[in-house]
Design a protein around this motif. Structure first.
Motif, PDB file in Angstrom:
ATOM      1  N   VAL A  14       0.861  -1.184   0.000  1.00 42.30           N
ATOM      2  CA  VAL A  14       0.000   0.000   0.000  1.00 42.30           C
ATOM      3  C   VAL A  14       0.895   1.231   0.000  1.00 42.30           C
ATOM      4  CG1 VAL A  14      -1.944  -1.156   1.120  1.00 42.30           C
ATOM      5  CG2 VAL A  14      -0.255   0.032   2.523  1.00 42.30           C
ATOM      6  N   PRO A  15       0.413   2.341  -0.566  1.00 44.94           N
ATOM      7  CA  PRO A  15       1.255   3.530  -0.699  1.00 44.94           C
ATOM      8  C   PRO A  15       1.875   4.010   0.616  1.00 44.94           C
ATOM      9  CG  PRO A  15      -0.725   3.784  -1.993  1.00 44.94           C
ATOM     10  CD  PRO A  15      -0.889   2.515  -1.196  1.00 44.94           C
ATOM     11  N   LEU A  17       2.804   2.368   3.298  1.00 45.88           N
ATOM     12  CA  LEU A  17       3.897   1.515   3.755  1.00 45.88           C
ATOM     13  C   LEU A  17       5.120   1.680   2.868  1.00 45.88           C
ATOM     14  CD1 LEU A  17       4.994  -0.551   5.713  1.00 45.88           C
ATOM     15  CD2 LEU A  17       3.880  -2.346   4.373  1.00 45.88           C
ATOM     16  N   SER A  18       4.926   1.706   1.564  1.00 46.08           N
ATOM     17  CA  SER A  18       6.090   1.861   0.680  1.00 46.08           C
ATOM     18  C   SER A  18       6.742   3.227   0.869  1.00 46.08           C
ATOM     19  CB  SER A  18       5.713   1.626  -0.786  1.00 46.08           C
ATOM     20  OG  SER A  18       4.743   2.538  -1.227  1.00 46.08           O
ATOM     21  N   GLU A  19       5.944   4.287   1.079  1.00 46.68           N
ATOM     22  CA  GLU A  19       6.506   5.620   1.325  1.00 46.68           C
ATOM     23  C   GLU A  19       7.346   5.632   2.595  1.00 46.68           C
ATOM     24  OE1 GLU A  19       3.646   8.805   1.249  1.00 46.68           O
ATOM     25  OE2 GLU A  19       2.701   7.987  -0.547  1.00 46.68           O
ATOM     26  N   ALA A  20       6.852   4.988   3.634  1.00 48.18           N
ATOM     27  CA  ALA A  20       7.592   4.955   4.900  1.00 48.18           C
ATOM     28  C   ALA A  20       8.888   4.160   4.759  1.00 48.18           C
ATOM     29  CB  ALA A  20       6.725   4.360   5.996  1.00 48.18           C
ATOM     30  N   PRO A  35      -2.878   5.919   7.617  1.00 49.47           N
ATOM     31  CA  PRO A  35      -4.297   6.283   7.525  1.00 49.47           C
ATOM     32  C   PRO A  35      -4.966   5.555   6.357  1.00 49.47           C
ATOM     33  CG  PRO A  35      -2.929   8.065   6.709  1.00 49.47           C
ATOM     34  CD  PRO A  35      -1.991   7.016   7.254  1.00 49.47           C
ATOM     35  N   TRP A  36      -6.268   5.430   6.442  1.00 48.14           N
ATOM     36  CA  TRP A  36      -7.006   4.663   5.440  1.00 48.14           C
ATOM     37  C   TRP A  36      -6.762   5.167   4.022  1.00 48.14           C
ATOM     38  CZ3 TRP A  36     -10.669   6.914   2.324  1.00 48.14           C
ATOM     39  CH2 TRP A  36     -11.190   8.133   2.733  1.00 48.14           C
ATOM     40  N   GLU A  37      -6.532   6.476   3.869  1.00 49.84           N
ATOM     41  CA  GLU A  37      -6.322   7.040   2.528  1.00 49.84           C
ATOM     42  C   GLU A  37      -5.047   6.511   1.876  1.00 49.84           C
ATOM     43  OE1 GLU A  37      -8.035  10.470   5.085  1.00 49.84           O
ATOM     44  OE2 GLU A  37      -6.571   8.876   5.324  1.00 49.84           O
ATOM     45  N   LEU A  38      -4.067   6.116   2.685  1.00 49.90           N
ATOM     46  CA  LEU A  38      -2.805   5.587   2.156  1.00 49.90           C
ATOM     47  C   LEU A  38      -2.706   4.081   2.331  1.00 49.90           C
ATOM     48  CD1 LEU A  38      -0.355   8.355   3.402  1.00 49.90           C
ATOM     49  CD2 LEU A  38      -1.254   8.023   1.093  1.00 49.90           C
ATOM     50  N   ALA A  39      -3.823   3.462   2.717  1.00 45.06           N
ATOM     51  CA  ALA A  39      -3.875   2.010   2.886  1.00 45.06           C
ATOM     52  C   ALA A  39      -4.766   1.435   1.778  1.00 45.06           C
ATOM     53  CB  ALA A  39      -4.382   1.660   4.280  1.00 45.06           C
ATOM     54  N   ALA A  53      -7.559   2.079   9.057  1.00 49.68           N
ATOM     55  CA  ALA A  53      -6.157   2.468   9.222  1.00 49.68           C
ATOM     56  C   ALA A  53      -5.367   1.195   9.495  1.00 49.68           C
ATOM     57  CB  ALA A  53      -6.017   3.438  10.383  1.00 49.68           C
ATOM     58  N   LEU A  54      -4.091   1.193   9.137  1.00 46.17           N
ATOM     59  CA  LEU A  54      -3.228   0.040   9.385  1.00 46.17           C
ATOM     60  C   LEU A  54      -2.165   0.419  10.404  1.00 46.17           C
ATOM     61  CD1 LEU A  54      -2.615  -1.110   5.693  1.00 46.17           C
ATOM     62  CD2 LEU A  54      -4.401  -1.864   7.272  1.00 46.17           C
TER      63      LEU A  54
END
Length: 66
Positions: A14-15, A17-20, A35-39, A53-54
């Motif tokens: 998910v975006p 996790l990869s960004e982090a 947050p859900w928007e990036l999950a 959210a994850l």
């Protein structure tokens, strides 16, 4: 992975996790909240409801390939 080391491919994550992961150095230990928007967003998955959210407990032990 429940306490096991796993090798992840950034393009499959998910975006959020990869960004982090691209910003965290080897040796980092953290609790990561996505947050859900990036999950999985408003669609969710079979096992993750929409708007969820994850939360990950991470330890970066190495980087494979470039």
């Amino acid at each position: 992975s429940r306490g096991k080391t796993v090798e992840l491919q950034l393009r499959t994550l998910v975006p959020g996790l990869s960004e982090a992961l691209i910003t965290l150095p080897v040796g980092t230990k953290c609790k990561l909240y996505i947050p859900w928007e990036l999950a999985y967003g408003s669609k969710g998955t079979q096992s993750i409801p929409p708007y969820s959210a994850l939360v990950y407990d991470l330890e970066i032990v190495g980087i494979v390939g470039k």
